[in-house]
Design a protein around this motif. Sequence first.
Motif, short mmCIF file in Angstrom:
data_model
loop_
_atom_site.label_atom_id
_atom_site.label_comp_id
_atom_site.label_asym_id
_atom_site.label_seq_id
_atom_site.Cartn_x
_atom_site.Cartn_y
_atom_site.Cartn_z
N ILE A 1 4.96 51.39 42.83
CA ILE A 1 5.22 51.86 44.19
C ILE A 1 3.91 52.05 44.95
O ILE A 1 3.76 51.63 46.11
N VAL A 2 2.93 52.70 44.31
CA VAL A 2 1.63 52.91 44.94
C VAL A 2 0.97 51.56 45.25
O VAL A 2 0.39 51.37 46.32
N ASN A 3 1.10 50.61 44.34
CA ASN A 3 0.55 49.28 44.57
C ASN A 3 1.19 48.63 45.79
O ASN A 3 0.50 48.07 46.65
N ASP A 4 2.52 48.71 45.89
CA ASP A 4 3.23 48.11 47.03
C ASP A 4 2.79 48.74 48.34
O ASP A 4 2.59 48.04 49.35
N GLU A 5 2.66 50.06 48.35
CA GLU A 5 2.28 50.74 49.59
C GLU A 5 0.81 50.48 49.95
O GLU A 5 0.47 50.43 51.14
N LEU A 6 -0.05 50.32 48.95
CA LEU A 6 -1.44 49.93 49.24
C LEU A 6 -1.48 48.56 49.90
O LEU A 6 -2.25 48.35 50.85
N THR B 1 1.71 64.46 41.64
CA THR B 1 1.06 63.14 41.70
C THR B 1 0.71 62.77 43.13
O THR B 1 -0.40 62.30 43.42
N VAL B 2 1.66 62.96 44.04
CA VAL B 2 1.42 62.64 45.45
C VAL B 2 0.29 63.50 46.01
O VAL B 2 -0.55 63.02 46.80
N ARG B 3 0.23 64.77 45.59
CA ARG B 3 -0.85 65.66 46.05
C ARG B 3 -2.22 65.14 45.60
O ARG B 3 -3.18 65.15 46.36
N GLU B 4 -2.30 64.68 44.34
CA GLU B 4 -3.56 64.14 43.84
C GLU B 4 -3.93 62.83 44.54
O GLU B 4 -5.10 62.57 44.81
N ILE B 5 -2.93 62.01 44.84
CA ILE B 5 -3.20 60.77 45.57
C ILE B 5 -3.73 61.08 46.96
O ILE B 5 -4.67 60.44 47.45
N GLY C 1 -15.21 53.79 51.11
CA GLY C 1 -14.28 52.71 51.39
C GLY C 1 -13.13 53.03 52.31
O GLY C 1 -12.16 52.27 52.37
N GLY C 2 -13.21 54.15 53.05
CA GLY C 2 -12.11 54.51 53.92
C GLY C 2 -11.83 53.49 55.00
O GLY C 2 -10.68 53.31 55.41
N ALA C 3 -12.87 52.80 55.48
CA ALA C 3 -12.69 51.81 56.55
C ALA C 3 -11.73 50.72 56.12
O ALA C 3 -10.82 50.33 56.86
N ALA C 4 -11.91 50.22 54.91
CA ALA C 4 -11.09 49.12 54.43
C ALA C 4 -9.62 49.52 54.34
O ALA C 4 -8.73 48.70 54.56
N LEU C 5 -9.37 50.78 54.00
CA LEU C 5 -7.99 51.23 53.83
C LEU C 5 -7.39 51.76 55.13
O LEU C 5 -6.21 52.11 55.15
N SER C 6 -8.17 51.83 56.20
CA SER C 6 -7.69 52.42 57.44
C SER C 6 -7.53 51.42 58.57
O SER C 6 -6.56 51.48 59.32
N VAL C 7 -8.49 50.51 58.69
CA VAL C 7 -8.59 49.71 59.91
C VAL C 7 -7.38 48.83 60.15
O VAL C 7 -6.89 48.71 61.28
N ALA C 8 -6.85 48.18 59.11
CA ALA C 8 -5.70 47.29 59.30
C ALA C 8 -4.46 48.08 59.71
O ALA C 8 -3.70 47.67 60.60
N SER C 9 -4.26 49.24 59.09
CA SER C 9 -3.09 50.05 59.40
C SER C 9 -3.19 50.66 60.79
O SER C 9 -2.20 50.71 61.53
N ASP D 1 -12.38 58.91 52.35
CA ASP D 1 -12.61 58.84 53.79
C ASP D 1 -11.58 57.98 54.51
O ASP D 1 -11.86 57.39 55.55
N VAL D 2 -10.38 57.89 53.97
CA VAL D 2 -9.29 57.19 54.65
C VAL D 2 -8.81 58.07 55.80
O VAL D 2 -8.78 59.30 55.70
N ALA D 3 -8.44 57.44 56.92
CA ALA D 3 -7.99 58.18 58.10
C ALA D 3 -6.79 59.07 57.75
O ALA D 3 -5.88 58.65 57.02
N LEU D 4 -6.77 60.28 58.30
CA LEU D 4 -5.75 61.27 57.97
C LEU D 4 -4.35 60.75 58.29
O LEU D 4 -3.41 60.93 57.50
N GLU D 5 -4.19 60.08 59.42
CA GLU D 5 -2.86 59.59 59.80
C GLU D 5 -2.36 58.54 58.81
O GLU D 5 -1.16 58.46 58.50
N VAL D 6 -3.30 57.72 58.29
CA VAL D 6 -2.93 56.71 57.30
C VAL D 6 -2.54 57.38 55.99
O VAL D 6 -1.57 56.98 55.33
N VAL D 7 -3.27 58.43 55.60
CA VAL D 7 -2.97 59.15 54.35
C VAL D 7 -1.59 59.78 54.43
O VAL D 7 -0.79 59.70 53.48
#
Length: 513
Positions: A79-84, A32-36, A260-268, A44-50
């Motif tokens: 858990i995935v929701n919390d981490e997102l 599951t983690v591999r697929e996520i 949508g990688g920007a939205a998931l990367s920039v804050a982190s 296109d989420v930043a590698l360090e964030v992934v």
Amino acid sequence: MALFGNLTDRLADTFKNLRGKGKLSPADIDGTVREIRRALLEADVALEVVKEFTGRVRDRALGDEVSKSLNPAQQVVQIVNDELVTILGGEARRIQFAKSGPTVIMLAGLQGAGKTTLAGKLAKWLKSEGHTPMLVAADLQRPNAVTQLQVVGEQAGVAVYAPEPGNGKGDPVRVAKDALKEANRKQYDVVIVDTAGRLGVDAELMKQAANIRKAVDPDEVLFVIDAMIGQDAVTTARAFQEGVDFTGVVLSKLDGDARGGAALSVASVTGRPILFASTGESLDDFEPFYPDRMASRILDLGDILTLIETAQKNFDEEESRRVAEKFATDTFTLEDFLGQMQQLKNMGSIKNMLGMLPGAKGMRQQLDNFDESEITRTEAIIQSMTLQERRVPKLLNGSRRVRIARGSGTTVTEVNALVNRFDQAAKMMRTVARGGTPQIPGMGPIPGQKFGGAKQQPKKKGSKSGNPAKRAAENAALAAPKAAVAGSGFGIGSTPGGPSEEELASLQKFLGR
């Protein structure tokens, strides 16, 4: 939301493989983690964030909170929701207003990110919140930037300070300084400074933005970033953070079809919160950013709170009560229908609203094919009727329908279809208003529901079968208690424990209970 469509689909398919498993093995979790990880990288989420995100998910999923859970699959979703929520910034933050004098908000970002339009959206939103904003045209380099801001300001109904014509002429630092004096003189409580952008990060851009910041000492510096630019978002955000620094982020073009990688990367990556999101071209397509609600949208869990808040803002409570009474008394007319449809249009994009419902992934194709111009055509048909025809649809004979079709630029078939749909909808709503459950065309009545006004005959106990063995089996089945159905109609699209207390309280408040 189109931006996260592919990511939502990938995550939903990943979690679907876990459903039905009473216990998850380490191999299940690793798969599951591999697929996520793949889904996030494709978005296109930043590698360090992934790496950080999947590491935390894996550690928590291998812990006791999943192994001891009654429903491990739903616990993994939680858990995935919390981490997102965490990588999107955690707690929502609002604008920090100045304790005295006007609050100064400076906008920064690359050219093409949508700063000027967003300045108008922010000003209109602030005005709706009871503030008196003023826009400042400090972008004096981009051709017609000053004129564009003036047009946007007029559309938003706010003042614009533009002493210089722009197009390469004028000193933006002096304009920003003079704008503060103008705001104090005319008692504007918020000043929004629109600064110049470039096609790329360069020293001249950073120096000018830094000089403006030093001159006006803003309370907030908002970095406007195009949510469609992917990995470049991280590089650009870091460059602006080092050169100008900013206190918050605004995501523009969230209605686009990029990954949508920007939205998931920039804050982190920057450690700065996302304050607002621009979700369309209209000045009303603008909303505060809530990390928990955005995470729910990505996981196809819906965003009921935002939907309720939008409805509360655009629907008149007294009018809604009057319409409900009309439904119950069978006096709902096409004129009332027109008024309700116009209020619905004020809420914004129908696709966006439907996308906030839990399980919207299941109707993604229908949403993509939904033609919002159909509402405009329906409105034109009703407006082509006389007042009497709207109030008494039975008057609509053949010749009247021909006249209405010509007046609205439609066909008689479309007019007939509208009248038929209105009749069906009125009957369904009348049933609901009287406490019943409507019969949906093509689906029949919903099992287990009572219809308003209909009395069910009491069932006789026992069986009339002449076969003793069959009669005994039927009697045993009747005596056995019915098992309660567990789970969600949307499969994994439900959070453990059902709706939160905040969602239930908001829903009850909206319904007037």
